[in-house]
Design a protein around this motif. Sequence first.
Motif, PDB file in Angstrom:
ATOM      1  N   GLY A   5       0.922  -1.251   0.019  1.00  0.00           N
ATOM      2  CA  GLY A   5       0.027  -0.128   0.034  1.00  0.00           C
ATOM      3  C   GLY A   5       0.923   1.347  -0.023  1.00  0.00           C
ATOM      4  O   GLY A   5       2.209   1.099   0.289  1.00  0.00           O
ATOM      5  N   LYS A   6       0.248   2.441  -0.066  1.00  0.00           N
ATOM      6  CA  LYS A   6       1.184   3.469  -0.289  1.00  0.00           C
ATOM      7  C   LYS A   6       1.794   4.126   1.072  1.00  0.00           C
ATOM      8  O   LYS A   6       1.049   3.826   2.209  1.00  0.00           O
ATOM      9  N   THR A  18      -7.660   5.363   3.002  1.00  0.00           N
ATOM     10  CA  THR A  18      -7.371   5.225   1.424  1.00  0.00           C
ATOM     11  C   THR A  18      -8.600   5.582   0.433  1.00  0.00           C
ATOM     12  O   THR A  18      -9.635   5.484   1.007  1.00  0.00           O
ATOM     13  N   GLU A  44       0.814   5.038  -7.010  1.00  0.00           N
ATOM     14  CA  GLU A  44       2.200   4.353  -6.842  1.00  0.00           C
ATOM     15  C   GLU A  44       2.501   3.440  -7.901  1.00  0.00           C
ATOM     16  O   GLU A  44       3.749   3.318  -8.188  1.00  0.00           O
ATOM     17  N   GLU A  69      -8.959   3.621  -2.560  1.00  0.00           N
ATOM     18  CA  GLU A  69      -9.229   2.202  -3.594  1.00  0.00           C
ATOM     19  C   GLU A  69      -9.254   1.509  -3.153  1.00  0.00           C
ATOM     20  O   GLU A  69      -9.635   0.414  -4.020  1.00  0.00           O
ATOM     21  N   GLU A  73       3.531  -2.484  -6.165  1.00  0.00           N
ATOM     22  CA  GLU A  73       2.711  -1.129  -5.424  1.00  0.00           C
ATOM     23  C   GLU A  73       1.181  -1.640  -5.808  1.00  0.00           C
ATOM     24  O   GLU A  73       0.916  -1.655  -7.158  1.00  0.00           O
ATOM     25  N   THR A  74       0.317  -1.272  -5.269  1.00  0.00           N
ATOM     26  CA  THR A  74      -1.173  -1.354  -5.312  1.00  0.00           C
ATOM     27  C   THR A  74      -1.994  -0.158  -5.401  1.00  0.00           C
ATOM     28  O   THR A  74      -3.130  -0.178  -5.815  1.00  0.00           O
ATOM     29  N   ASP A  75      -1.501   0.899  -4.901  1.00  0.00           N
ATOM     30  CA  ASP A  75      -2.180   2.215  -4.997  1.00  0.00           C
ATOM     31  C   ASP A  75      -1.946   2.520  -6.369  1.00  0.00           C
ATOM     32  O   ASP A  75      -0.805   2.655  -7.146  1.00  0.00           O
ATOM     33  N   ASN A 117      -7.194  -0.826  -2.057  1.00  0.00           N
ATOM     34  CA  ASN A 117      -6.133  -1.470  -2.337  1.00  0.00           C
ATOM     35  C   ASN A 117      -5.461  -2.104  -1.043  1.00  0.00           C
ATOM     36  O   ASN A 117      -4.817  -3.140  -0.759  1.00  0.00           O
ATOM     37  N   GLY A 118      -5.248  -1.105  -0.019  1.00  0.00           N
ATOM     38  CA  GLY A 118      -4.754  -1.135   1.179  1.00  0.00           C
ATOM     39  C   GLY A 118      -5.456  -2.371   1.886  1.00  0.00           C
ATOM     40  O   GLY A 118      -4.633  -3.289   2.682  1.00  0.00           O
ATOM     41  N   THR A 161       2.075  -2.232   4.327  1.00  0.00           N
ATOM     42  CA  THR A 161       1.230  -0.976   4.214  1.00  0.00           C
ATOM     43  C   THR A 161       1.936   0.087   5.221  1.00  0.00           C
ATOM     44  O   THR A 161       2.706  -0.071   6.033  1.00  0.00           O
TER      45      THR A 161
END
Lengths: 472, 270
Positions: free
Chosen positions: A112-113, A224, A140, A226, A135-137, A228-229, A208
């Motif tokens: 995560g970011k 977050t 990022e 999205e 990276e999933t954000d 994704n976290g 994360t």
Amino acid sequence: MTVLHDSNAFKANAATALHDASLQEALAIAREHSIPTRARAIERLPEFERLRNSGRDLKNHVIAHLDQYLLQFEQSVVARGGHVHWCPDAGSARARVLEICRSVDARTVTKGKSMIGEEIGINAFLEANGIEPIETDLGEYIIQLRRETPSHIIGPALHVTQAQVEETFRKSHDGLDPARNLDDPAALMAEARAHLREGFLKADVGITGANFLIADEGASVIVTNEGNGDLTQTLPRIHIVLASIEKVVPDMHDAMTLLRLLPRSGTGQELAVYVTFSAGPRRAADLDGPGEYHVILLDNGRSAYLGTEFEEMLRCIRCGACLDHCPVYHSVGGHAYGWVYSGPIGSLLNPALNGIENAKPLPHASTLCGRCESVCPMRIPIPKMLRHWREREFAGAIAPMPERRLIRLWAFFARRPWLYRLAARLAARGLHLLARGQGRLKSAPFAAGWTRHRDLPAPQGRTFQEQWRARS
Amino acid sequence: MTSQPSSKVDTVALFVTCLVDLFRPSIGFAAVKLLEDAGCQVVVPPGQTCCGQPAYNSGDRESAMAIAQGTILALEAHPAIVVPSGSCAGMLKRHYPELLADDMNWGPRARSLADRVFELTQYLAARGLRIDAQVAARATYHDSCSSLREMQVKEAPRDLISQVRELSLAEMAETEACCGFGGTFCVKFPDVSDAMAQRKVDCIRATGADLLLAGDLGCLLNLAGKLKRAGSTIAVRHVAEVLAGMTAQPAIGESGTGDSRMGDSGVGGK
């Protein structure tokens, strides 16, 4: 764009940025969006100014009792079956992360970011050790594909235009149908999601950041938009939280205070789409969650600023409002600052964490206009502290010698009124004569910096004090 | 925190500022006229030089403290200190007390002075001055960052400008954005400063104004220099000149009507 890691090259970085047409386009879009968006969010919350006071007081309290709350946090995490790793510097933080990854023979890590991740350079380190970080954000992810660093604390890909994102995906995503329409943000998001799904499922470890650590709950919080976290921290076997020591707050109530300030200041949202609390590993009755929960507690030089004139910078909650409202950031973007943090807060943090000798120009790259302080949810007196860095540079002879001599010479005159008046009379006459009745100068001695882009209006000829004396 | 100017205060000390003293004395004389119109007797303490911002903002705290002490010494005997600049007023009002906070002698004197420091338009508006001036123009007003954020001056200049006959005020977009001057910033980072000035100039031009006003000569020199380099015909003046109706002098960065004899300002001897 190449990745720049030199804050001392700010001036050259800035010149490059000013001539980068697509960067300027991206900065203009961001500027026109972020300022009114925050303003509307603040307008809808009449008690916002009082809330800022509460946030400031809360963080001051935490900073004054940091040891106590960090120990309490550790106890609470351990009681829930998690682990806390105290890391004095980036190297030790990287080593602990690698150790944890190796304990499960991790080959893939989702992320995560995390600005702390940037600060310790975790991605490059994992890659060098044969572990693939994903990276999933979305922001990022985009810059990871482009091999770039974040240019904004909360909008890492702020410098990338939509057209460039499409170009990047077409280049990097194997098997992407050339006929597929990717000309709107939703389509780009869908394309990224499709690609990331596989990563989520195969990851052995999820890393994360943390917006806050809650001492009495032993919990970490991420904010977050999205989702994704959540996937990053619940799907893999191990969840690692990267957090710096000043992220701790006493309890849930305090976290809520900051949660009312953060999204409004950062994105102009009343609340982010996801606010996720993680507390320890999966329990027997839990339907999902990681088997292990680790918190990397990073100092990296922060504690050295406790009790100093820079202590208040530790109140920062990384919302990015100071960047969004900074005319210098608007002009050059984030990469010009040369290290992880950018904008006004970066000009405080980079010298603090990286050494002032490695970030000499940053405290000067500000007009001290004060707009950053006026929007900071934590009321951090940024201009005052930029000035403190300038004082340290001046006192420590880090500032260039000619500049120091010039200031001292000028001060010599300013401290002696009769001498000053004489010098002012000479300067007023000299410049007036040089202008030859044109009212302005195209160039003037010692004024090349001024006259590169603008004329120098000429003095009227006689100083005010001279004329005033003649009158009375 | 900000004390109101008492209507009983008749003597005011003008802190003229180094830029006005050197570049544009006519602003000083306009300030004197306005203060006299407001019923004040104006003195110009001779011990004043510069407020010390160049040293303070360059990190030379020692010089800044020495200059601050000299300025306090020059001004402290007077019941009110009026400054035709938000930036220099902010230095006296906000920064002197901080700079000298730990000094047993100078700390209290700095705080006492700070209570009596006013930006010019702030002082005039608080005294209820009625403006008697006529200037045919479409003007726009630039808020200096220090006026806005250190002195909380926003409405005062606008209230006064609105009384000028035949003058209309068109607000520009992004009024809270810096013009890129920033003291030594503009020569240390000329390219970044220029980008900021360019955005400000774009906002100014978009208003269709033919007159740019502000209360800080630093910003005015920067914006006039930028506008004139680009060949703009927008006239640039300090707000005091317009409020005092003293617009016979060429605008900032412009040449006179053929008569450029030094010091022949026509305002000093009246």
